[in-house]
Write a protein that holds these residues in place. Structure first.
Motif, PDB file in Angstrom:
ATOM      1  N   ASP A 116      22.360  -7.988 -26.798  1.00  0.00           N
ATOM      2  CA  ASP A 116      22.616  -7.847 -25.366  1.00  0.00           C
ATOM      3  C   ASP A 116      22.587  -6.366 -25.028  1.00  0.00           C
ATOM      4  OD1 ASP A 116      23.375 -10.669 -24.795  1.00  0.00           O
ATOM      5  OD2 ASP A 116      25.052 -10.189 -26.123  1.00  0.00           O
ATOM      6  N   ILE A 117      22.072  -6.041 -23.856  1.00  0.00           N
ATOM      7  CA  ILE A 117      22.035  -4.651 -23.419  1.00  0.00           C
ATOM      8  C   ILE A 117      22.431  -4.569 -21.955  1.00  0.00           C
ATOM      9  CG2 ILE A 117      19.550  -4.770 -22.964  1.00  0.00           C
ATOM     10  CD1 ILE A 117      19.427  -1.765 -23.760  1.00  0.00           C
ATOM     11  N   GLU A 118      23.247  -3.579 -21.653  1.00  0.00           N
ATOM     12  CA  GLU A 118      23.642  -3.268 -20.283  1.00  0.00           C
ATOM     13  C   GLU A 118      23.378  -1.787 -20.075  1.00  0.00           C
ATOM     14  OE1 GLU A 118      27.784  -4.177 -20.015  1.00  0.00           O
ATOM     15  OE2 GLU A 118      27.496  -6.264 -20.605  1.00  0.00           O
ATOM     16  N   SER A 119      22.717  -1.465 -18.993  1.00  0.00           N
ATOM     17  CA  SER A 119      22.440  -0.065 -18.719  1.00  0.00           C
ATOM     18  C   SER A 119      22.019   0.104 -17.271  1.00  0.00           C
ATOM     19  CB  SER A 119      21.328   0.462 -19.635  1.00  0.00           C
ATOM     20  OG  SER A 119      21.179   1.860 -19.474  1.00  0.00           O
ATOM     21  N   ALA A 120      22.225   1.287 -16.767  1.00  0.00           N
ATOM     22  CA  ALA A 120      21.761   1.649 -15.431  1.00  0.00           C
ATOM     23  C   ALA A 120      21.622   3.168 -15.386  1.00  0.00           C
ATOM     24  CB  ALA A 120      22.744   1.177 -14.364  1.00  0.00           C
ATOM     25  N   PRO A 121      20.705   3.661 -14.587  1.00  0.00           N
ATOM     26  CA  PRO A 121      20.543   5.115 -14.491  1.00  0.00           C
ATOM     27  C   PRO A 121      21.868   5.814 -14.183  1.00  0.00           C
ATOM     28  CG  PRO A 121      18.761   3.995 -13.345  1.00  0.00           C
ATOM     29  CD  PRO A 121      19.768   2.937 -13.725  1.00  0.00           C
ATOM     30  N   SER A 122      22.122   6.872 -14.933  1.00  0.00           N
ATOM     31  CA  SER A 122      23.327   7.701 -14.800  1.00  0.00           C
ATOM     32  C   SER A 122      24.621   6.982 -15.170  1.00  0.00           C
ATOM     33  CB  SER A 122      23.451   8.267 -13.384  1.00  0.00           C
ATOM     34  OG  SER A 122      22.304   9.002 -13.064  1.00  0.00           O
ATOM     35  N   LYS A 123      24.524   5.778 -15.724  1.00  0.00           N
ATOM     36  CA  LYS A 123      25.724   5.000 -16.069  1.00  0.00           C
ATOM     37  C   LYS A 123      25.872   4.768 -17.569  1.00  0.00           C
ATOM     38  CE  LYS A 123      26.858   4.180 -11.778  1.00  0.00           C
ATOM     39  NZ  LYS A 123      28.012   4.803 -11.159  1.00  0.00           N
ATOM     40  N   GLY A 124      24.929   5.251 -18.359  1.00  0.00           N
ATOM     41  CA  GLY A 124      25.014   5.042 -19.794  1.00  0.00           C
ATOM     42  C   GLY A 124      24.434   3.703 -20.218  1.00  0.00           C
ATOM     43  N   THR A 125      24.586   3.426 -21.499  1.00  0.00           N
ATOM     44  CA  THR A 125      24.008   2.218 -22.086  1.00  0.00           C
ATOM     45  C   THR A 125      25.003   1.615 -23.063  1.00  0.00           C
ATOM     46  OG1 THR A 125      21.802   3.145 -21.874  1.00  0.00           O
ATOM     47  CG2 THR A 125      22.049   1.324 -23.428  1.00  0.00           C
ATOM     48  N   ARG A 126      25.024   0.283 -23.096  1.00  0.00           N
ATOM     49  CA  ARG A 126      25.842  -0.455 -24.055  1.00  0.00           C
ATOM     50  C   ARG A 126      24.948  -1.519 -24.678  1.00  0.00           C
ATOM     51  NH1 ARG A 126      28.310  -5.312 -24.181  1.00  0.00           N
ATOM     52  NH2 ARG A 126      30.249  -5.530 -25.331  1.00  0.00           N
ATOM     53  N   VAL A 127      24.814  -1.475 -26.004  1.00  0.00           N
ATOM     54  CA  VAL A 127      24.016  -2.456 -26.734  1.00  0.00           C
ATOM     55  C   VAL A 127      24.953  -3.203 -27.681  1.00  0.00           C
ATOM     56  CG1 VAL A 127      22.075  -2.836 -28.291  1.00  0.00           C
ATOM     57  CG2 VAL A 127      21.981  -0.965 -26.629  1.00  0.00           C
ATOM     58  N   ARG A 128      24.900  -4.526 -27.621  1.00  0.00           N
ATOM     59  CA  ARG A 128      25.713  -5.366 -28.507  1.00  0.00           C
ATOM     60  C   ARG A 128      24.786  -6.153 -29.418  1.00  0.00           C
ATOM     61  NH1 ARG A 128      26.943 -10.666 -28.315  1.00  0.00           N
ATOM     62  NH2 ARG A 128      28.767 -11.333 -29.493  1.00  0.00           N
ATOM     63  N   LEU A 129      25.062  -6.071 -30.718  1.00  0.00           N
ATOM     64  CA  LEU A 129      24.287  -6.769 -31.739  1.00  0.00           C
ATOM     65  C   LEU A 129      25.243  -7.633 -32.553  1.00  0.00           C
ATOM     66  CD1 LEU A 129      22.608  -3.593 -33.318  1.00  0.00           C
ATOM     67  CD2 LEU A 129      21.722  -4.912 -31.397  1.00  0.00           C
ATOM     68  N   VAL A 130      24.779  -8.796 -32.992  1.00  0.00           N
ATOM     69  CA  VAL A 130      25.546  -9.598 -33.945  1.00  0.00           C
ATOM     70  C   VAL A 130      24.579 -10.108 -35.003  1.00  0.00           C
ATOM     71  CG1 VAL A 130      27.002 -11.629 -34.337  1.00  0.00           C
ATOM     72  CG2 VAL A 130      27.217 -10.341 -32.198  1.00  0.00           C
ATOM     73  N   LYS A 131      24.998  -9.975 -36.244  1.00  0.00           N
ATOM     74  CA  LYS A 131      24.270 -10.559 -37.376  1.00  0.00           C
ATOM     75  C   LYS A 131      25.226 -11.532 -38.045  1.00  0.00           C
ATOM     76  CE  LYS A 131      20.549 -10.724 -39.880  1.00  0.00           C
ATOM     77  NZ  LYS A 131      19.324 -11.238 -39.272  1.00  0.00           N
ATOM     78  N   TRP A 132      24.838 -12.815 -38.074  1.00  0.00           N
ATOM     79  CA  TRP A 132      25.680 -13.864 -38.649  1.00  0.00           C
ATOM     80  C   TRP A 132      25.355 -14.095 -40.112  1.00  0.00           C
ATOM     81  CZ3 TRP A 132      29.719 -15.240 -35.940  1.00  0.00           C
ATOM     82  CH2 TRP A 132      29.677 -15.155 -34.552  1.00  0.00           C
ATOM     83  N   ALA A 133      26.379 -14.427 -40.884  1.00  0.00           N
ATOM     84  CA  ALA A 133      26.169 -14.849 -42.273  1.00  0.00           C
ATOM     85  C   ALA A 133      25.425 -16.177 -42.236  1.00  0.00           C
ATOM     86  CB  ALA A 133      27.496 -14.989 -42.997  1.00  0.00           C
ATOM     87  N   ARG A 134      24.454 -16.309 -43.113  1.00  0.00           N
ATOM     88  CA  ARG A 134      23.668 -17.545 -43.169  1.00  0.00           C
ATOM     89  C   ARG A 134      24.458 -18.619 -43.901  1.00  0.00           C
ATOM     90  NH1 ARG A 134      17.856 -16.202 -42.815  1.00  0.00           N
ATOM     91  NH2 ARG A 134      17.745 -13.962 -42.517  1.00  0.00           N
ATOM     92  N   THR A 135      24.261 -19.852 -43.485  1.00  0.00           N
ATOM     93  CA  THR A 135      24.872 -20.977 -44.186  1.00  0.00           C
ATOM     94  C   THR A 135      23.783 -21.977 -44.530  1.00  0.00           C
ATOM     95  OG1 THR A 135      25.346 -22.113 -42.105  1.00  0.00           O
ATOM     96  CG2 THR A 135      27.095 -20.753 -43.016  1.00  0.00           C
ATOM     97  N   THR A 136      24.043 -22.761 -45.552  1.00  0.00           N
ATOM     98  CA  THR A 136      23.110 -23.836 -45.909  1.00  0.00           C
ATOM     99  C   THR A 136      23.432 -25.035 -45.036  1.00  0.00           C
ATOM    100  OG1 THR A 136      24.590 -24.728 -47.587  1.00  0.00           O
ATOM    101  CG2 THR A 136      23.028 -23.026 -48.302  1.00  0.00           C
ATOM    102  N   GLY A 137      22.673 -26.081 -45.135  1.00  0.00           N
ATOM    103  CA  GLY A 137      22.903 -27.291 -44.346  1.00  0.00           C
ATOM    104  C   GLY A 137      24.287 -27.890 -44.565  1.00  0.00           C
ATOM    105  N   SER A 138      24.890 -27.625 -45.726  1.00  0.00           N
ATOM    106  CA  SER A 138      26.215 -28.179 -46.018  1.00  0.00           C
ATOM    107  C   SER A 138      27.339 -27.278 -45.524  1.00  0.00           C
ATOM    108  CB  SER A 138      26.350 -28.359 -47.544  1.00  0.00           C
ATOM    109  OG  SER A 138      26.262 -27.103 -48.187  1.00  0.00           O
ATOM    110  N   GLY A 139      26.982 -26.175 -44.843  1.00  0.00           N
ATOM    111  CA  GLY A 139      27.998 -25.267 -44.332  1.00  0.00           C
ATOM    112  C   GLY A 139      28.372 -24.187 -45.328  1.00  0.00           C
ATOM    113  N   VAL A 140      27.752 -24.199 -46.500  1.00  0.00           N
ATOM    114  CA  VAL A 140      28.017 -23.190 -47.516  1.00  0.00           C
ATOM    115  C   VAL A 140      27.167 -21.972 -47.238  1.00  0.00           C
ATOM    116  CG1 VAL A 140      27.914 -22.705 -49.998  1.00  0.00           C
ATOM    117  CG2 VAL A 140      28.555 -24.981 -49.205  1.00  0.00           C
ATOM    118  N   ARG A 141      27.749 -20.799 -47.395  1.00  0.00           N
ATOM    119  CA  ARG A 141      26.979 -19.583 -47.159  1.00  0.00           C
ATOM    120  C   ARG A 141      25.858 -19.465 -48.175  1.00  0.00           C
ATOM    121  NH1 ARG A 141      32.166 -16.617 -46.241  1.00  0.00           N
ATOM    122  NH2 ARG A 141      32.436 -16.796 -44.018  1.00  0.00           N
ATOM    123  N   ALA A 142      24.721 -19.020 -47.687  1.00  0.00           N
ATOM    124  CA  ALA A 142      23.555 -18.861 -48.570  1.00  0.00           C
ATOM    125  C   ALA A 142      23.638 -17.554 -49.308  1.00  0.00           C
ATOM    126  CB  ALA A 142      22.289 -18.915 -47.754  1.00  0.00           C
TER     127      ALA A 142
END
Length: 142
Positions: A116-142
């Motif tokens: 996600d990114i929010e920005s406007a001239p003269s107002k700065g910028t905010r960037v939000r990133l999320v990286k999720w842990a992967r899971t297998t079909g059984s809900g177990v992390r890969a």
């Protein structure tokens, strides 16, 4: 809520610090080595935009969990720089207002699960990133 790490970004050394802290947190939530690298690269892209265009800002990092208990790393890069007049255009490969290749924001967006990114001239910028842990079909992390 998990503890938050805040890294002031004013130099390339600060970018490295943010990357290293993200890798530490990513290890705690068992992100794969590949996903840790993708996250670190995305952080480099958005943090270098801070040093290039805004001079200074910050990166905040924290572990987040969704409603199913899945864990991930949330990154919020923010500054009070000149902002971005045309976000849609800035997210196109090859667009740059500087001397770079124009791959920073669109590249970062491709490397993470949420962007996600929010920005406007003269107002700065905010960037939000999320990286999720992967899971297998059984809900177990890969």
């Amino acid at each position: 809520m998990e503890a938050e790490s805040r890294i002031a970004i004013e130099s390339d050394a600060d970018v490295v610090t943010a990357r290293q802290r993200a890798r530490q947190l990513a290890g705690e939530v068992e992100l794969t080595s590949t996903d840790q690298t993708l996250l670190a690269t995305a952080i480099s892209e958005v943090a270098r935009n801070i040093t290039t265009y805004a001079t200074r800002g910050e990166v905040r990092l924290r572990i987040v969990r969704d409603g199913d208990g899945r864990a991930g790393i949330e990154v919020v890069a923010s500054d009070e720089g000149p902002g971005i007049a045309d976000i849609e255009r800035a997210l196109q490969d090859g667009f740059t207002t500087g001397e770079g290749l124009g791959l920073g924001l669109p590249g970062a967006r491709r490397l993470v699960d949420e962007f996600d990114i929010e920005s406007a001239p003269s107002k700065g910028t905010r960037v939000r990133l999320v990286k999720w842990a992967r899971t297998t079909g059984s809900g177990v992390r890969a």
